[in-house]
Design a protein around this motif. Structure first.
Motif, short mmCIF file in Angstrom:
data_model
loop_
_atom_site.label_atom_id
_atom_site.label_comp_id
_atom_site.label_asym_id
_atom_site.label_seq_id
_atom_site.Cartn_x
_atom_site.Cartn_y
_atom_site.Cartn_z
N LYS A 122 0.79 -1.24 0.00
CA LYS A 122 0.00 0.00 0.00
C LYS A 122 0.82 1.29 0.00
O LYS A 122 0.24 2.38 -0.01
CB LYS A 122 -0.97 0.04 1.19
CG LYS A 122 -1.91 -1.15 1.27
CD LYS A 122 -2.92 -0.98 2.39
CE LYS A 122 -3.90 -2.16 2.41
NZ LYS A 122 -4.97 -1.95 3.41
N THR A 313 -11.27 2.91 -5.12
CA THR A 313 -10.12 2.78 -4.24
C THR A 313 -9.80 4.10 -3.55
O THR A 313 -10.14 5.18 -4.03
CB THR A 313 -8.88 2.30 -5.01
OG1 THR A 313 -8.61 3.21 -6.08
CG2 THR A 313 -9.10 0.90 -5.57
N ASP A 334 -6.41 2.09 0.75
CA ASP A 334 -5.80 1.15 -0.19
C ASP A 334 -4.35 1.52 -0.48
O ASP A 334 -3.53 0.64 -0.77
CB ASP A 334 -6.59 1.13 -1.50
CG ASP A 334 -8.00 0.62 -1.30
OD1 ASP A 334 -8.16 -0.57 -0.99
OD2 ASP A 334 -8.95 1.42 -1.44
#
Length: 350
Positions: A122, A313, A334
């Motif tokens: 991430k 996202t 995310d």
């Protein structure tokens, strides 16, 4: 050397020879590709794994044939999905890239498929991993350092030169020159603080394709000369030329640029930066996600819930303190874009 190893090395050599030849033959004409995939990576260690669904600009492709597959590993399923053959898988020691050509009627397109070993931590290095490594922002060196420390992505900024070539810089001016009003030959002579020179987007593509761990997060800058959509098309033409879709994520403050990218490739992973669109609006326009400043996120306690509801996202910038990093990761971000990727990676590991 065993016969098996000799055969494997011969196949690797064939890929090295064949892929550049495929690239040289690629036709790029400023149009949307005749065919595209919704995924370009190959799962590791999974026999018969799905690679991607196949599309034309009008929708799902029909009657697709595998026109070329030098590796002999792939097949088109009865449902028209590109996949590994049954009982065929790729392991950690397999080649990184595989070239295929698909054909549907008069339409054909070549692709490079990539063994999926990309990080899933991430963390996106903001303009590369420059701050703690003596590097320069938006340099090849800062990208290499982002790869070296293990970031999921490395973000970089691109403008069009006066003569229409995408070059890297965060600001509209570099070395005392206006990027959009200066020919590329002059821009690439400018030396950055770490000794690198101003790189071309094409340089970044070539460097990025040497590895399959860190994604290239391309920020397309809003044009001050009205050439935003031209920038989008030019970048997508280069991506199509090099067949580097597997490596790419896209972001922009210019919503018109975001929509242009999606019009060229409806499955491109495009995120909007400016903070003034709801997840519902993004979903309606086919935008993959948002990439908003943490101040925007902090003002809306429901934004994570709305993002999940609309299947978009969440990326947050620029997150530089350990407290922020932990809070946003725990909330379900995310991606985190940061000038301190080393700190962020330590938090992710805990």
């Amino acid at each position: 050397m065993s016969k098996e190893n000799s055969k494997h090395n011969t196949m690797r050599l064939r890929y090295r020879i064949m892929i550049p030849a495929l690239l040289a033959a690629a036709a790029v004409n400023g149009q949307a590709p005749a065919l595209h995939l919704d995924n370009y990576t190959i799962p590791v260690g999974k026999s018969g794994a799905t690679v991607g669904n196949i599309y034309t600009p009008q929708g799902a492709a029909k009657g697709v044939q595998l026109a070329e597959d030098t590796s002999g590993l792939f097949a088109i399923s009865k449902k028209g999905v590109l996949q590994l053959k049954k009982k065929v898988g790729i392991g950690a020691d397999a080649s990184m890239q595989y070239a295929v050509t698909l054909k549907a009627g008069d339409a054909s397109e070549s692709f490079i498929l990539v063994k999926d070993e990309f990080h899933r931590n991430k963390i996106v290095a903001h303009r590369g991993a420059w701050k703690n490594n003596g590097g320069s922002q938006n340099s090849i060196t800062s990208f290499r350092d982002a790869v070296r420390i293990g970031c999921e992505g490395s973000e970089f900024d691109v403008w069009l030169s006066k003569d229409g070539v995408p070059v890297l810089s965060h600001d509209p001016h570099i070395g005392g020159k206006s990027i959009e009003e200066t020919p590329v030959a002059e821009l690439t002579t400018i030396e950055l603080k770490n000794g690198d020179h101003v790189p071309l987007f094409e340089d970044y593509i070539k460097e990025g394709m040497k590895q399959n761990k860190t994604r290239l997060v391309l920020e397309l800058k809003p044009s001050k000369t009205g050439r935003g959509e031209q920038l989008a098309q030019t970048c997508m033409d280069l991506i199509r030329k090099y067949k580097c879709e597997a490596w790419m994520l896209y972001i922009s403050f210019d919503y018109g640029i975001c929509k242009k990218l999606v019009s060229i490739d409806p499955h491109a992973k495009v995120a909007y930066l400016n903070g003034d669109k709801t997840p519902e609006q993004l979903k309606a326009d086919g935008i993959w996600g948002f990439d908003y400043n943490f101040k925007v996120i902090d003002k809306d306690p429901n934004i994570f819930k709305e993002a999940r509801k609309n299947n978009v996202t969440v990326n947050i910038w620029t997150v530089n303190t350990p407290e922020q990093m932990s809070a946003y990761l725990n909330a379900g971000a995310d991606f985190l874009t940061t000038d301190e990727p080393e700190k962020a990676l330590e938090i992710v590991k805990k």
